[in-house]
Structure formats: C-alpha cells, structure tokens
Scaffold this active site. Structure first.
Site: not given
Lengths: 278, 278, 278, 278
Positions: B186, B195, B221-223
């Site tokens: 990311h 995001g 998401l992105d976690e």
C-alpha cells in the site's frame, strides 16, 4: 518477583539450548525473555535469559558449569540499578540529557557523580543534586591528571564510566583499568572521521549524512566495539557549526540508547564487536 | 545438508523451550538459528527454529505434539523456493523490481505468472520469460472478473499471491480463499491515508514524511497485519506527483523486504499483527 | 512551452540576484523555479533558475556576461533528455533498476548503450532493447582495455557515463577525459570503508549502519564530490553477505537519486563538494 | 551588523524576484540568505530574505508595498531572541530538553515561564531559574481553567506558546487568541493515530514505525499545519509502554527542530500547510 539475567557465552556445540533450558526448568524458574545467537565465523554461542523466581545463585551457576564447555563465561546478574560516574568537558547536550533522564527514572542507573576537566557544567550538574568534581588538567602531566581521576573513581567504584563528551585522550593504562566499562560517545559515524573535529572533517569532505557512535573505549582511539550508531541528513547549505548543532541531537540519543542496552545487560563484547539482545 | 524450519505457536507455559529443544536434540538435529517470543497480553508463545540434519518428519511432529499444549500450531517446512503469482495493474516499479530480483536469484521463490487487469506490463513481464495473463475487468461484474482470476490462480496453485500495485478492491470471498497468503503493497504509511490516492492525501495534509506499507490482505481495506513499513522525507516544494515518484522507491523496497521475510517463513500472524523473526 | 535551465556560479557580490533577475524579466521569461546559494568560506555565489518562454540564447548569455564578474561560469541548458552510457561488471541490481526506470520514462535520459568487462549482464540489457558491448579486460593491459572503452564511448559521445557497479579502477588519463561526467556508486558510506570489499570491512568493524555513496569520479579512488548518500541499519546477526544483500537496495536507490539530480542539471561541483538545488 | 528577516507572501506574478531584489539592492542591503517558492496550485509566491545593513524600516516596507500586489503580506523582523511560554502536564522529556537547550543558548528564545496543570514539573523548571505556575484544572470548568491560563499568558505576552506535552484539549476560543502562535508536539506520526493514547493505538495496530509531529494548533484536534515530523522503527517485541519510551526521544527532537524553524522566522503558514525555508 525476583528477577535475574543469565549471560552465557561459550564455544558452540549441539544441545546447548536444551541443556541450559533444562537446568532453568528444573530450578523452577520462569523465562521472561530469551535470546540466543551463534557467531558462525568463530563458532561461538551467546545466550541471554531473563528468569523470574527465587534462585539459588551458587547452585545454579554450579549446575550450569557442570554441563557447559570448560571455556564458558557465565554471569548471573540480579536485575537492579547500576552505578555510573559521568565524565565531561564543556558541552552540555549529552550530560543535560542524561541528567533529565536520570531524574525521571528513565536510565537504569544511579549517577553517583560527574567529573569535569572544565567546570562549566558544574552548575547544571549540581542543580540536579549530583556531586560535580572539577579536575583541572592544566599544569598537570597526563599521568598526574589521570591519577586524580582514578582516585575519585576508586572512591565511587562505579560499574560503568560514561564519557559524555569528555574530550581528553585516555592513556592505555587508564583504559586497561576499566575493560569494557568505559562507554564513549564519538561525534561521527565511525569509522569515518576518526579523531579531532569530525564535523569540520565532514564539512570539508562534503558528506550528505553525518552521525554519531557510542562505543566501548579500548586502547586504539575511536576503535572500540560499537554499541549504537545513528545518522542525520545534511546538505551543502550547512556550515561545520550547523552540522555540529544538528549532530548534537544524534549524539545524545545514540548515547542514551547505548546506555539503555549496557545498563540492562543486553550487550556482549566479542572481539572488537558487540552482540546485542534487544 | 537438509534444512527445515520449525514454526510453533501455542499458549505460553513454563518449560516450552526446554521441551522443544530436548526433542530437537534427541532427534540429532543441529539448530542453525533459533528465536522465541512470548506475547505477554495474550500469553502466547512463538518459536522459529532452523534445524539441519536428516529428519523423520512425521515422527518429529508426533513427538512435539505429545509434549505441547493441545491448541498448538506446529509447522515443519523444508527450506526451499516457494511459488508465487504476481498481480498488477499499470505501475511498473514494483513488478520491475521483483522481476530483476527473481531473475538473479534474490527472491526465495519462483514467479509462475503475472496477472494484470491492464496489459501495459505484458511486454516487461514477457521479456523475463514469465507468462502474463491479461484479465480485463471492463464490462465484467466484480464477481465475474474475480472468477477468471480464481480460475487462473487455481491452475498455478501458488503458495503466495503478491499484489504489486494491483489497484482493484478484492471481495471478501476472494480474500477468504487465501488467508494470510495475499501480500499487498500500500502506497502510504498505514494507518495514515487509507484508500485511494494516498499521495494526493499526503500532499493535501502537508505531511513532512511519506511511506509505504506491505501487509497481508484481510477483508477490511488496508487493514490487514503489517509486515514491513518504511518512510522518506518530503517537503512543501513537492507536488503530489513528485511525492508519488519518491514514494515508488519506498514501495518497491518495502515490498521486497516483506517478501524476503514471508518467503523464508519468518512471519507469524497473530490476530491483526505480525511477529517476525529477523 | 520552451524551458531552459540557467546555471551561474561566480564570486559573490552585492546585487547579483537583482541584476540576474532583471535580465530574466526584461527578456520576458517566466521563472518556474529559482534557487540561490552563497558558499561563505569561498565567497562564491550559485544560482539555478528554470525559465519558461521563447529565448534568444546568445543574446541572453551576452547580456548576463556584461553584468556578471569576469570569472563567472554561465550555462544555459535546454530542458531535454540527456544521453548516457552505463558501465558494469557482474552485479545486476543497479543496472536492472536503471533499465526498468529508463523503460518507463523515470530517468531524464536515453541510455545509448551498456558496456561490461564481463558479459553476465548482456541478456538483461538486450532484453530491454539496449546494445551491450562486452569489452573483456583479460589479457589486456589497463591502457589497452581503456583504449577500447574510449573508442566505444567516443562513438556514443554520451553526456554522462554511469558506473553502475563497474569494478575496475580507472586511470587518471581516462578520468581526465570526462571531468565531472563520470558518476559512480560506491558500496559504502564514504569516507568509511574506501576501497575493496566494503561490506566485509563493515562486518569486521562491527558497525550498526551501512550505506552507499554516489559521487563524481576524480583521480583519487573513492574521493570525488559526493552527490547522494543513504544508509540502512544492520546488526550483529548479519554476515558480510547479508549486509551486502541489504546494501544493494541502498546502492540502487542512491544511484537513481543522484542521477535524478545530475540529469536535471541540479548539481554544481565546487572544489570537492557538490551544491545541489533540490 | 544589524540583521533583518524579510518575509513576503503574495499572488505570484512575473518579475517579483526582480522587483524585490532591486529594492533591497537600492537600499544598500546585503542578502545573507535568500529563498523563494511558488506554490503552483494556488499560484502564491513566498520569499524569505535575510538582509544585513542599516535599514530604514518604514521606508523599506513602503517601497515594497508600492510594487507588490495589493493582497501581499509583508513582514520585516529584526533578528533577535523571541519570547516563549511553555505549557506542560506531567511528562518531563520535552520540557527537560527545552530547558537544557535554553540554558545553553541553543534555542533562539527566552522562556519567560512554564505553566502546568499538574505540579510535577515544578522542581525541574525552578532548578533552571524559570518561574513555574501550577494552574490546577481540577474542580474548574474548562472555561474557568482557560481563563486562568489566559490571565497568566496576557501577563507574559509571549510571541509563541509551546505545548510541550500539555495534555488538555483547548477550546476554539482559546486557540483563536493565538493564531499560528501555538506549537504542539503530538506523539504520533499524524494523521495516523489522532487523539488519545497514540502509542497504545500503534501497538494495537501492529505498526513497524512510530513517530511524532510538531504542528500549529488550530481548532480541529491534531489537525493544524505540520511543521516537523520524524519516525523510529519498532517491532512486535515492544509493548505500548516501550514504544512510548522510544517515542519520547523522537518527540523531543521533533519539537526542538520545529521551534528552531519557528523561532528563526523560517515558517510560512499557507492554508493547512507550512512552507519552510531551511
């Protein structure tokens, strides 16, 4: 609960972890933290174990010695505050940082005294209620000056001596009195810029990064085992003076990090290197 | 000599190191590298051991299970190259970096194929002799597109899937097929700027440092659990575009570092965190 | 719109910014980016200005020369891609990184050719459609080998030569042909670990940080003006080989950053230092 | 020699550098340091110039206003020590660092007083001969407590207020009294981990890097323009407490760096961002 740190280094051989952990287990000790490392080139084994529980000191050491190779070094340290004397010259940033940390319990030590070959830092030190000894080197031979330092140090008998910007070269005889017990902060990223005026040297060379190095003192100037290093970016717009100012922040943080490792028995010295269990 | 990696995680209790190392010793295995860690809050024990020597796989696992707590996870992996499929969209920097490393044996894996939802990176991939599959998402429902991806992935059956700037959000169903087997890069220092368009977000916020995060993909998401992160300084003079350009270097290095850990079985996932034996 | 970079260095005196910016203004040019710096110790003024607009090249230079001190260096460069030849030996990481960047337009240059004293990197280079010349040094005197290199370089007439892990020492005669036109990546944090095997040297010394340095080549080995440096942390658990592997990532990023500055006319050389307008 | 800092921000237009430098030249001032920057998205011009020489303050400003666009901000500051009041709660590391720097002339300011909502840091402050005011918030409404703070602050009339780990949220009314005059150190790498207990948040999220942010305070909590940030690596073995301890070093260095910029008039605020002339 009682806590001890067990530090072992010895020639590597099969089964060391098993034999040592068996003894710890059979002494009913709990392992709070454990680390091992084998240095391949010299085939040497290092182990650091924090154990919790009531402990028969002599018996534990005896049992360990019985199973470990004859040339093993075995230390068993009670977890406690160490004693320290700090030596300084004129610069305040490292000493000031240590005094604030010490005051608020951030360093695992008691600073028994500060010794200076100038008296500039006396007011700062005494403000924190710590004795300051001004041992002027002027008019004295190096040996005579060191004799006075030794007399004081023998009185305090500190476990560690911290050279927090002490700008005098120490004689081999002095250094030999405190093997791996003298921690120095050098104001460069060693082995770059050994010796005097490293910021001036860095400026002249046009480097884009400067640094600081905390190391044990040995007889070779700026050549002892390195404990901690860090760096900071610089550029062409900075003078040697502005590099020094920026470098001071690196110096004090690197020294504090090194002391955190040393004072918590996390550092082994192996030849001219350190092995550190974080 | 044959090498294996033994990975154990289980509830902590006294004597684990002793019991495990005894078994290793009695199986005549040499410990090449060993690390343990106890996560205090959950009281969970993690151990990673590289052992050398001829090994009776089933027997070793059986003996370990007999002494370890019932809820233990025990894995025994032969040290070898893993299999990987890489998924991409349009950006070349991460894929290019992986392909060069792969070609010169720097990654402990075989890249079986690259899948793109655009075909921009097809020539680059094929130049390295690796199959590229262009699976266009246009005109397809998310499910239909993922169906095509899954079909390909099932054919290759990779141990790990690397999202090297794959800019599509994956459905929970897709993610659930590859638990802790999807590694994503990311382009921000998570959890900042989750995001879309993180460099634009960073520019708008006026941060002085930007970064990148490699993590396992979970349904949020992105976690997912973070494997590796790094950062780089920026300043007001940089546009969002120039931040992105500088950030690309961080992204590709962070992804490569994460894969180095993952592909060498150095990463445990524990809840939403990773425990990494360097 | 047409863009040019104006680069001036001259003895410092009052009014330079005024006089230069007046000329730019009266030539109806827009300043897109501007930076000045005065090096205090030598009292020298440096200015880099990106101007937009149609420009009478000879007239602008003439007008500037009329107001600037006689010993001024004035350059006016059209913003455009530069030409480069890369020289390599065996290691792929720097060349691979440059080739991927080049392919996707990230480097402000055209790589005309790669020259190697080994042929290991020929397939990688040719995969990107770039000519590779294998100039074997075996059985040749240093002069004879360099003669062949020079012949090739004269044919390509590149503006810059990039030594991307070219592991041969160049003669003063060769270096003198390309003053400040040879960019080298050295695999240590100079001035630490000059010369051969810096990772081995770093390992032996037990440093906690290693680095890389991009610099212009001068006649003194590893002693030219430094353009860019960066570092990475290491610890006792790493072998010289694992330090080298970690260091490769630093090398390729530092080289790419240096080229980004050099190829965009952001670097002045002043004595043995660089002045860089970021 | 007399020194002033000239700070101009205005809408960008052709010829600004020329017009301003002409005025400086014709006032017989020497430029000691100069920097300009054009923020492209808002088309705004920023210029910071240190000038040396005797200076007719009103006349210089008048001449500048005559040539600059009507909406320009023009400031002319004599180079001198600024006045500061520090506000704290319980933690010593930032205050201690500021007091040592202040004592040895490293900060370009006079600390007039320290105000605490706890009295823990009173002895430390007074040891350095600086007044400490204990303004207990217990039993008081937020408005009543701030009323007492304001009364003290009005008495000291500092140019800057430094929140050195002051752990109370300030009301919009309080903040509005000191626009871009309140400098806060936040113990996370903003915008990650806004709000309370950022080290706990970082621990829970399993990040591999933590940081600190110095910023101007605006009405949105932890949302003002960022002045300085830095980070440090952490790993799974660290508790939230050990992260906090490591983070303290980053906090104090980041705060000191930010103050170095602010107190030397190197910072412009532009919307929610800073433009900093290093």
């Amino acid at each position: 609960m009682e806590k001890h740190t067990l530090l072992i280094d010895c020639p590597d051989e099969k089964g060391l972890v098993y034999k040592i952990s068996e003894i710890i287990y059979k002494h009913h000790l709990n392992i709070a933290e454990n680390g091992e490392f084998v240095e391949r080139e010299s085939s040497r084994f290092f182990m650091r174990t924090e154990v919790e529980g009531a402990l028969a000191h002599a018996d534990l050491l005896h049992t360990l010695r019985a199973v470990l190779p004859p040339e093993s070094n075995i230390r068993l340290e009670k977890v406690r505050k160490k004693t320290v004397v700090v030596m300084v010259t004129k610069e305040a940033h490292c000493l000031g940082d240590l005094l604030v940390r010490h005051e608020f319990g951030e360093l695992n030590c008691t600073i028994k005294a500060v010794i200076g070959n100038h008296n500039i830092l006396q007011p700062l030190t005494e403000r924190f209620g710590i004795p300051f000894h001004f041992i002027n080197h002027e008019g004295l031979s190096r040996e005579a000056h060191e004799g006075k330092l030794l007399e004081l140090l023998e009185g305090y008998a500190p476990e560690w001596i911290v050279l927090a910007k002490f700008m005098r070269v120490l004689t081999p005889e002095f250094v030999a009195r405190f093997p791996h017990r003298l921690v120095n902060i050098h104001h460069s990223f060693l082995p770059a810029f050994i010796g005097a005026n490293p910021y001036r040297q860095a400026y002249e060379r046009g480097v884009k990064i400067i640094g600081a190095t905390a190391h044990f003192v040995t007889n070779d100037l700026d050549e002892g085992p390195i404990i901690s290093q860090d760096v900071i970016s610089v550029d062409h717009s900075q003078s040697a003076l502005s590099m020094a100012k920026a470098g001071h922040d690196v110096e004090k943080i690197v020294l504090a990090r090194a002391l955190d490792k040393v004072l918590n028995d996390r550092v082994f010295v192996h030849g001219n290197k350190t092995i550190i269990f974080d």
